[in-house]
Structure formats: structure tokens, C-alpha cells
Design an enzyme around this catalytic site. Sequence first.
Site, PDB file in Angstrom:
ATOM      1  N   GLY A   9      14.065  -7.366   0.105  1.00  0.00           N
ATOM      2  CA  GLY A   9      12.477  -7.522  -0.033  1.00  0.00           C
ATOM      3  C   GLY A   9      11.874  -8.395  -0.772  1.00  0.00           C
ATOM      4  O   GLY A   9      12.008  -8.294  -1.736  1.00  0.00           O
ATOM      5  N   SER A  12       6.058  -8.541  -3.685  1.00  0.00           N
ATOM      6  CA  SER A  12       5.623  -8.807  -5.014  1.00  0.00           C
ATOM      7  C   SER A  12       6.568  -8.954  -6.112  1.00  0.00           C
ATOM      8  O   SER A  12       6.723  -9.611  -6.648  1.00  0.00           O
ATOM      9  CB  SER A  12       4.407  -7.781  -5.465  1.00  0.00           C
ATOM     10  OG  SER A  12       3.415  -7.711  -4.534  1.00  0.00           O
ATOM     11  N   LEU A  13       7.255  -7.348  -6.338  1.00  0.00           N
ATOM     12  CA  LEU A  13       8.343  -7.438  -7.285  1.00  0.00           C
ATOM     13  C   LEU A  13       9.744  -8.161  -7.101  1.00  0.00           C
ATOM     14  O   LEU A  13      10.206  -8.864  -7.753  1.00  0.00           O
ATOM     15  CB  LEU A  13       8.620  -6.053  -7.657  1.00  0.00           C
ATOM     16  CG  LEU A  13       7.858  -5.286  -8.378  1.00  0.00           C
ATOM     17  CD1 LEU A  13       8.576  -3.930  -9.139  1.00  0.00           C
ATOM     18  CD2 LEU A  13       7.331  -5.946  -9.650  1.00  0.00           C
ATOM     19  N   GLY A  14      10.034  -8.158  -5.770  1.00  0.00           N
ATOM     20  CA  GLY A  14      11.054  -9.111  -5.280  1.00  0.00           C
ATOM     21  C   GLY A  14      10.865 -10.563  -5.602  1.00  0.00           C
ATOM     22  O   GLY A  14      12.043 -11.121  -6.149  1.00  0.00           O
ATOM     23  N   ARG A  37      10.557 -13.050  10.571  1.00  0.00           N
ATOM     24  CA  ARG A  37      10.340 -13.318   8.986  1.00  0.00           C
ATOM     25  C   ARG A  37      10.981 -14.502   8.368  1.00  0.00           C
ATOM     26  O   ARG A  37      10.513 -15.118   7.593  1.00  0.00           O
ATOM     27  CB  ARG A  37      10.565 -11.970   8.187  1.00  0.00           C
ATOM     28  CG  ARG A  37       9.338 -10.753   8.473  1.00  0.00           C
ATOM     29  CD  ARG A  37       8.195 -11.082   8.478  1.00  0.00           C
ATOM     30  NE  ARG A  37       7.568 -10.939   6.814  1.00  0.00           N
ATOM     31  CZ  ARG A  37       6.884 -11.445   6.443  1.00  0.00           C
ATOM     32  NH1 ARG A  37       5.940 -12.432   7.219  1.00  0.00           N
ATOM     33  NH2 ARG A  37       6.626 -11.312   4.981  1.00  0.00           N
ATOM     34  N   ALA A 131       2.498  -7.591 -10.387  1.00  0.00           N
ATOM     35  CA  ALA A 131       2.491  -8.469  -9.431  1.00  0.00           C
ATOM     36  C   ALA A 131       1.649  -8.299  -8.177  1.00  0.00           C
ATOM     37  O   ALA A 131       1.676  -7.157  -7.809  1.00  0.00           O
ATOM     38  CB  ALA A 131       3.824  -9.197  -9.196  1.00  0.00           C
ATOM     39  N   LYS A 184       6.363   8.358 -16.061  1.00  0.00           N
ATOM     40  CA  LYS A 184       5.550   7.426 -15.384  1.00  0.00           C
ATOM     41  C   LYS A 184       5.259   7.933 -14.180  1.00  0.00           C
ATOM     42  O   LYS A 184       3.933   7.888 -13.766  1.00  0.00           O
ATOM     43  CB  LYS A 184       6.411   6.165 -14.921  1.00  0.00           C
ATOM     44  CG  LYS A 184       5.394   5.044 -14.607  1.00  0.00           C
ATOM     45  CD  LYS A 184       6.393   3.705 -14.198  1.00  0.00           C
ATOM     46  CE  LYS A 184       5.207   2.854 -13.782  1.00  0.00           C
ATOM     47  NZ  LYS A 184       5.984   1.756 -12.979  1.00  0.00           N
TER      48      LYS A 184
HETATM   49  P1  NAP Z   1       5.641  -5.228  -1.619  1.00  0.00           P
HETATM   50  O1  NAP Z   1       4.710  -6.236  -2.177  1.00  0.00           O
HETATM   51  O2  NAP Z   1       4.876  -4.205  -0.387  1.00  0.00           O
HETATM   52  O3  NAP Z   1       7.071  -5.945  -1.123  1.00  0.00           O
HETATM   53  C1  NAP Z   1       7.835  -4.831  -0.448  1.00  0.00           C
HETATM   54  C2  NAP Z   1       8.709  -5.909   0.486  1.00  0.00           C
HETATM   55  O4  NAP Z   1       9.765  -5.190   0.871  1.00  0.00           O
HETATM   56  C3  NAP Z   1       7.983  -6.579   1.464  1.00  0.00           C
HETATM   57  O5  NAP Z   1       8.069  -8.050   1.565  1.00  0.00           O
HETATM   58  C4  NAP Z   1       8.652  -5.933   2.705  1.00  0.00           C
HETATM   59  O6  NAP Z   1       8.745  -6.948   3.990  1.00  0.00           O
HETATM   60  C5  NAP Z   1       9.968  -5.704   2.186  1.00  0.00           C
HETATM   61  N1  NAP Z   1      10.715  -4.840   3.222  1.00  0.00           N
HETATM   62  C6  NAP Z   1      10.487  -3.629   3.775  1.00  0.00           C
HETATM   63  N2  NAP Z   1      11.536  -3.093   4.518  1.00  0.00           N
HETATM   64  C7  NAP Z   1      12.625  -4.206   4.534  1.00  0.00           C
HETATM   65  C8  NAP Z   1      13.621  -4.322   5.210  1.00  0.00           C
HETATM   66  N3  NAP Z   1      14.081  -3.213   5.974  1.00  0.00           N
HETATM   67  N4  NAP Z   1      14.447  -5.336   4.824  1.00  0.00           N
HETATM   68  C9  NAP Z   1      13.771  -6.617   4.154  1.00  0.00           C
HETATM   69  N5  NAP Z   1      12.626  -6.410   3.788  1.00  0.00           N
HETATM   70  C10 NAP Z   1      12.004  -5.399   3.706  1.00  0.00           C
HETATM   71  O7  NAP Z   1       5.944  -4.236  -2.613  1.00  0.00           O
HETATM   72  P2  NAP Z   1       5.795  -4.011  -4.147  1.00  0.00           P
HETATM   73  O8  NAP Z   1       4.427  -4.186  -4.700  1.00  0.00           O
HETATM   74  O9  NAP Z   1       6.805  -5.350  -4.655  1.00  0.00           O
HETATM   75  O10 NAP Z   1       6.490  -2.738  -4.621  1.00  0.00           O
HETATM   76  C11 NAP Z   1       7.987  -2.469  -4.501  1.00  0.00           C
HETATM   77  C12 NAP Z   1       8.342  -1.273  -5.289  1.00  0.00           C
HETATM   78  O11 NAP Z   1       8.059  -1.528  -6.778  1.00  0.00           O
HETATM   79  C13 NAP Z   1       7.461  -0.354  -5.053  1.00  0.00           C
HETATM   80  O12 NAP Z   1       8.066   0.895  -5.159  1.00  0.00           O
HETATM   81  C14 NAP Z   1       6.311  -0.118  -6.303  1.00  0.00           C
HETATM   82  O13 NAP Z   1       5.539   0.891  -6.471  1.00  0.00           O
HETATM   83  C15 NAP Z   1       7.004  -0.665  -7.423  1.00  0.00           C
HETATM   84  N6  NAP Z   1       6.510  -1.489  -8.297  1.00  0.00           N
HETATM   85  C16 NAP Z   1       5.437  -2.464  -7.917  1.00  0.00           C
HETATM   86  C17 NAP Z   1       4.850  -3.276  -9.094  1.00  0.00           C
HETATM   87  C18 NAP Z   1       3.868  -4.285  -8.586  1.00  0.00           C
HETATM   88  O14 NAP Z   1       3.215  -5.126  -9.748  1.00  0.00           O
HETATM   89  N7  NAP Z   1       3.800  -4.994  -7.526  1.00  0.00           N
HETATM   90  C19 NAP Z   1       5.068  -2.755 -10.533  1.00  0.00           C
HETATM   91  C20 NAP Z   1       5.783  -1.764 -10.731  1.00  0.00           C
HETATM   92  C21 NAP Z   1       6.539  -0.974  -9.831  1.00  0.00           C
HETATM   93  P3  NAP Z   1       7.530  -7.620   4.591  1.00  0.00           P
HETATM   94  O15 NAP Z   1       6.875  -8.831   3.920  1.00  0.00           O
HETATM   95  O16 NAP Z   1       8.204  -8.289   5.809  1.00  0.00           O
HETATM   96  O17 NAP Z   1       6.629  -6.581   4.982  1.00  0.00           O
END
Ligand code: NAP
Length: 305
Positions: A9, A12-14, A37, A131, A184
Amino acid sequence: MSTPWHVLGAGSLGTLWATRLARAGLPVRLIVRDSTRLRSYEAAGGLTLVENGQASTQAVPAETADHPAPIRRLLVACKAYDAESAVARIAPRLAVDAELILLQNGLGSQDAVAAQVPHARCISASSTEGAFRDGDWRVVFAGHGFTWLGDAANPLAPIWLDDLQAANIPHEWTADILTRLWRKLALNCAINPLTVLHDCRNGGLTEHHCEVATLCGELAELLERCGQPAAADNLQAEVERVIQATAANYSSMYQDVANQRRTEISYLLGHACKVAERHQVNLPHLQQLQQRLVGHLRSLGLPSD
Ligand code: NAP
């Protein structure tokens, strides 16, 4: 050569993790959704992280789930609702001693992932880092924070914490990761749904003090009843502190709804209501909040799970 970090993935966090690990010279491989992708990523030439206004790009190699190389260390950085199916696709590639680090918010997805990979070690994380994506393969590091990591089944710290140190990812190993995740989750349940329903920033909830206090009471009761008394400690005071400290911010759930994105409701408020039912705890305000939120999401044509 040290064990590669596979990052599932590239959101954002990845991206936040992959770019910092790669910048420290550690081997990282991205796993993206599919070949379309992958082509898009290769055309972009790498992952860009914007930090303090400075953008830098790391040409992290990428692949799809079908790649044949075995995986020993997997950072799962999908949304909670995608984690189980994404890990199921990758499960045949996991080595016998594989470790998974689960970055998902809320609760429920961690157990669902672990059930897919019974032989792997699953480590949960709870992070206050922030992020967001401001373009494809481009992420802004919006809020410095801290990440707690732990394994409720095994208190032994993994050796790769040294990699996090080298990559300047602030972290701590904790034996109480479940308490952190529940705390949390409770903060999220007391704040995020109300910001959506009242259409306000976090600070707007100061006008709904009684509603917040009632929810905190029910959430504390739930935490006590499901064996998490430490997560219930002074919950209302902390909720009020968070509302004050983040008064100008829109909650993550508010932002998801405003951008017509699916929320993680099932792993937050939905999970709390499910556990309450399992423990036969009657929490009328929490259940009513869940019904109002589900109704609101449906009225906007958004998924309510
Ligand atoms: P995000 O930006 O939506 O990223 C999720 C990624 O997963 C997307 O790039 C998506 O691909 C990918 N994905 C989904 N299914 C997949 C698959 N089968 N194979 C490969 N990639 C796949 O989400 P995020 O904000 O990073 O959040 C991730 C988790 O961290 C969540 O549970 C969130 O609550 C938690 N979190 C986030 C933050 C933050 O600041 N962002 C902070 C604390 C906790 P596509 O690009 O193709 O859509």
C-alpha cells in the site's frame, strides 16, 4: 544484506515509512495494487515525500502481489477495510518466519489479517504521525508524531526496531499495544462521528459538551467491561484536551466524508458497538450515534461499513 521491507500500500502512511526507510539506505520494495498502478508508479519514477516544504523522491523498486520473491517482513499500510483481502493475496509469498506490521487505525482488521496468516507474527501499531496525499505517489508529512508497536501474544521486541531507529521513525515497543489501540479508538468514537454529524471542526464540539460527556461515560463503561480498564482512565478529560488542542482541525472521518471517501467506521464506532453487543453491555447513546452516522453516510451515497 538486511531483510527487505515490503510495503503493501503506497498511500499516505506507506509512503511515509517507505521513503524514510529507503533514505536510510535500507532495502525497501513497494507492493502496488495491480499492473496498471505499477506502470503509473514507474512512469512517476519514485515516491515523493514533502517534509517542511522540501520535496525529495526515492526510487523505491515496486512490484505487484504476483511477484515470486518470498516476503519475510511486510508493512501493511492499506486502509483497515482493505487489509484482510490485500494480505490474503500476498499470503502464499510469506516465508515461515514472516513478520507483519499492521498500521491500521481502529480494531478488528488486525484479527482478520492474523486469521489469514496463522503462521506469521503480527505486530500492531498505533501512530500519531500524520500524512496526506497531494498527488499520485506524492505525500505530505503533515504532523510529526510517535508510533507504538507491540504484539499482544509475544512481548519479545523484534530486531528490526534498529531499522526504525536508523530511519528516524520515532517509536517505542510496548507490551500494552491493545490498551493503546482501544484508547485511540475510544477518543476517535467520542470525537469523529460528532464532527461529521454536526458538520464542524473538532473545536466545534465544545458546544456539544453534554453529548461528548455522555459518550465518554458509555465508552469508559465498555472499556471496563471488555478488560481494558487502563484505556478508560480519565477518558473524558483526555477527550476534552484533544478537542481543545486540535480545535482548528477537521477530524479524519470528517475529511473522508467531505472528500466522498469511504470511512473506517466498521473498525471504530462499529467495532465498539459490536463488542458492546458481544459483552451484553447496553450503551444506548453509542448505538444511537452509530445509527445516525450510518444513516448520514447512506444519505450521501457513501458506504456505511
Ligand atoms: P491511504 O493513503 O488511502 O493509502 C492506502 C493505500 O493502500 C493506497 O495506496 C491503496 O492503493 C493501497 N491498497 C489498497 N488495497 C491494496 C492492495 N490490495 N494491494 C496494494 N495496495 C493496496 O491510507 P492511509 O491514510 O495511509 O491509511 C492507512 C492506515 O493508516 C489507515 O488505517 C489509517 O487510519 C491509518 N493511519 C493513517 C494516518 C495518516 O495520517 N494518513 C495516521 C495514523 C493512522 P491505491 O493507491 O491504488 O488506492
